[in-house]
Design an enzyme around this catalytic site. Structure first.
Site, PDB file in Angstrom:
ATOM      1  N   HIS A 123     -12.682 -13.178  -1.052  1.00  0.00           N
ATOM      2  CA  HIS A 123     -13.248 -11.895  -1.448  1.00  0.00           C
ATOM      3  C   HIS A 123     -14.568 -12.102  -2.195  1.00  0.00           C
ATOM      4  CE1 HIS A 123      -9.017 -10.692  -0.844  1.00  0.00           C
ATOM      5  NE2 HIS A 123      -9.527  -9.525  -0.537  1.00  0.00           N
ATOM      6  N   HIS A 151      -3.793 -15.896   7.857  1.00  0.00           N
ATOM      7  CA  HIS A 151      -5.238 -15.728   8.062  1.00  0.00           C
ATOM      8  C   HIS A 151      -5.701 -16.951   8.842  1.00  0.00           C
ATOM      9  CE1 HIS A 151      -4.128 -13.764   4.234  1.00  0.00           C
ATOM     10  NE2 HIS A 151      -5.067 -12.872   4.498  1.00  0.00           N
ATOM     11  N   ASP A 180     -10.654 -10.357   9.061  1.00  0.00           N
ATOM     12  CA  ASP A 180     -10.350  -9.966   7.698  1.00  0.00           C
ATOM     13  C   ASP A 180     -11.440  -8.987   7.253  1.00  0.00           C
ATOM     14  OD1 ASP A 180      -9.081  -9.839   5.248  1.00  0.00           O
ATOM     15  OD2 ASP A 180      -9.065 -11.995   4.913  1.00  0.00           O
ATOM     16  N   ARG A 238       0.835  -1.199   0.000  1.00  0.00           N
ATOM     17  CA  ARG A 238       0.000   0.000   0.000  1.00  0.00           C
ATOM     18  C   ARG A 238       0.877   1.259   0.000  1.00  0.00           C
ATOM     19  NH1 ARG A 238      -3.069  -3.657  -1.660  1.00  0.00           N
ATOM     20  NH2 ARG A 238      -4.305  -4.846  -0.157  1.00  0.00           N
TER      21      ARG A 238
END
Length: 496
Positions: A188, A176, A260, A83
């Site tokens: 997702h 995760h 998450d 990011r």
């Protein structure tokens, strides 16, 4: 459930405290600053919030002017998932490259230098590393985000990464849980199922998390995956059996549990965003990650009201919400204490990322071929990016080869006729074919077949998981697509 006794003000502050929302823009919106004064204890930064390191530092300073003990989270795994360097590619290779080198001191050093950069930007919680064992080669979402497919390797590098990052005062969030490596579905989009027996789960998936806990990881992120051997009904993020009984009870973990992204379809598409947040806190999560998709004040208000209403109705105990909020504040206290106690932090290692990327490169020569000394045509066979990685971050070797070999040109291709179109664009020039997870894409394999049949001297650069057998006159595997991996690959191509 106990009868709630706290006033609305206390409940609202606790409900705000457990949220980790994102927001739009490179400066702090008024609504975020207002919510900070009302009890919001965390915010999350994404690529849309980043222009430069200096701008991020100014943004976090602006936020901390409202609340000094603020947790500022980011999803900065380095490597493919970045990011801070979303527009240029990462200065650090990702986990798979570090696992390929298998030097825990190097992993520690890379994570430490990354932590220094995050701390300088005012970030104090990093949703990384990935402790997933990449047991399924067709995994569409983990891949090079994992240190590898060997449990012991993943465990020791997870621990080294956690220790290196946290030595800078930035909290690690190991993910995760209980392990996303053996899936073929991206959470997702839908709920992945992991149909493992209990022995495999404990001996493979859970071992890296045990190592992270032993290394002192300050946070653990849950996965939106269903593991029937643990809980046949609910995904891990919403499962008390997994978060409270297993993670807290059996593994003895007492730090922060972060979900998450709750906007992911695995939860929001089945349970709804607001109800999913209530179920997650009730199951044992302490912080709700939301905002990978655009988050706004209405989202935060809806989540806050849902949590307060759940306490009022008895669906969520007041004590559980208060405990979750207290754990968030405790982590904020730890980061604040580390910030105050940090000295110079030892010698900086600004070049450690490129050093690591160079060490991770594997070169295979399958046949004698002329060295690459002049202009080439770089054909990047471009797969669709998964959401975690994003498609806005540049990758490949074209820019670096253009610098090293003036006159080199590039093109990007995808789909069933990619090979033929790349050959036409190359117009007889020698081809450097760049792929990413060749083993996962039939069209990509077919394109390589076409290129290699027409040009046996074609060079192949694999920037994903090198699962397919090496081919091409020269095969360069980088174990990731970070910017530094592209530099290292280009150097290897020219060196031959």
């Amino acid at each position: 459930m106990t009868t709630p006794t706290a006033g609305t003000g206390t409940l609202t502050r606790d409900a705000l405290a457990v949220l980790q929302p994102g927001f739009a823009g490179t400066t702090a919106p008024d609504w975020v600053r207002r919510r900070l004064s009302e009890g919001l204890a965390s915010v999350a930064l994404f690529g849309r919030n980043v222009a430069t390191a200096e701008q991020v530092a100014a943004l976090t300073a602006q936020l901390r002017a409202e609340r000094d003990d603020l947790l500022v989270a980011i999803d900065e795994e380095s490597g493919d998932v970045t990011r801070l360097e979303v527009r240029t590619g990462s200065s650090f290779p990702g986990s798979h490259a570090l696992g390929a080198v298998d030097d825990t001191a190097l992993t520690h050093a890379v994570a430490r230098e990354l932590g220094r950069r995050l701390a300088e930007c005012g970030v104090n919680l990093n949703w990384a590393p990935s402790a997933d064992v990449n047991a399924n080669p067709d995994n569409p979402v983990i891949g090079v985000r994992s240190f590898g497919g060997d449990t012991d390797l993943v465990a020791r590098h997870t621990a080294a990464w956690v220790e290196g990052l946290q030595s800078t005062g930035v909290a690690a969030c190991t993910k995760h849980f209980p392990g996303h490596g053996d899936t073929s579905v991206d959470s997702h989009h839908a709920v992945p199922h992991i149909d493992l027996d209990a022995t495999t789960l404990h001996e493979r998936e859970l071992q890296p998390f045990r190592a992270a806990i032993a290394a002192g990881t300050r946070a653990v992120m849950s996965a939106h995956i269903r593991v029937p051997v643990l809980d046949p009904d609910r995904p891990a993020t919403l499962s008390r059996r997994i978060l409270t009984d297993l993670l807290r009870g059996e593994l003895g973990y007492q730090g922060l549990i972060v979900t998450d992204g709750m906007e992911m379809r695995a939860v929001s598409g089945t349970y709804g965003l607001e109800h999913g947040a209530v179920l997650a806190i009730a199951a044992g999560a302490d912080a709700i990650c939301v905002g990978g998709g655009l988050c706004n004040e209405g989202t935060v208000r809806g989540l806050t009201d849902a949590l307060v209403a759940a306490v009022r109705s008895g669906e969520l105990s007041e004590e559980r919400l208060a405990d979750a909020a207290a754990r968030v504040r405790a982590l904020a206290d730890w980061t604040a204490g580390m910030r105050c106690s940090q000295g110079p932090g030892g010698d900086r290692e600004p070049g450690i990322g490129l050093t690591a990327a160079r060490r991770a490169v594997t070169v295979t020569r399958s046949r004698p071929a002329a060295p690459v000394t002049g202009p080439v045509y770089v054909a990047t066979l471009h797969p669709a990016a998964n959401i975690a990685v994003g498609d806005e971050t540049p990758w490949g070797v074209g820019a670096e080869l253009e610098r090293l070999l003036p006159g080199t040109t590039t093109g990007s291709f995808t789909g069933p006729d990619a090979g033929a179109r790349a050959l036409e664009a190359a117009a007889g020039r020698r081809v450097v074919a760049v792929v990413r997870d060749e083993h996962r894409h039939v069209w990509m394999r077919t394109a390589l077949d076409t290129l290699l049949a027409a040009g046996p001297d074609t060079v192949v650069v694999e920037m994903g998981v090198p699962q397919s057998a090496p081919r091409g006159a020269l095969h360069v595997a980088t174990h990731g697509a970070a910017r530094v991996c592209g530099i290292a690959a280009a150097e290897a191509v020219v060196a031959g």
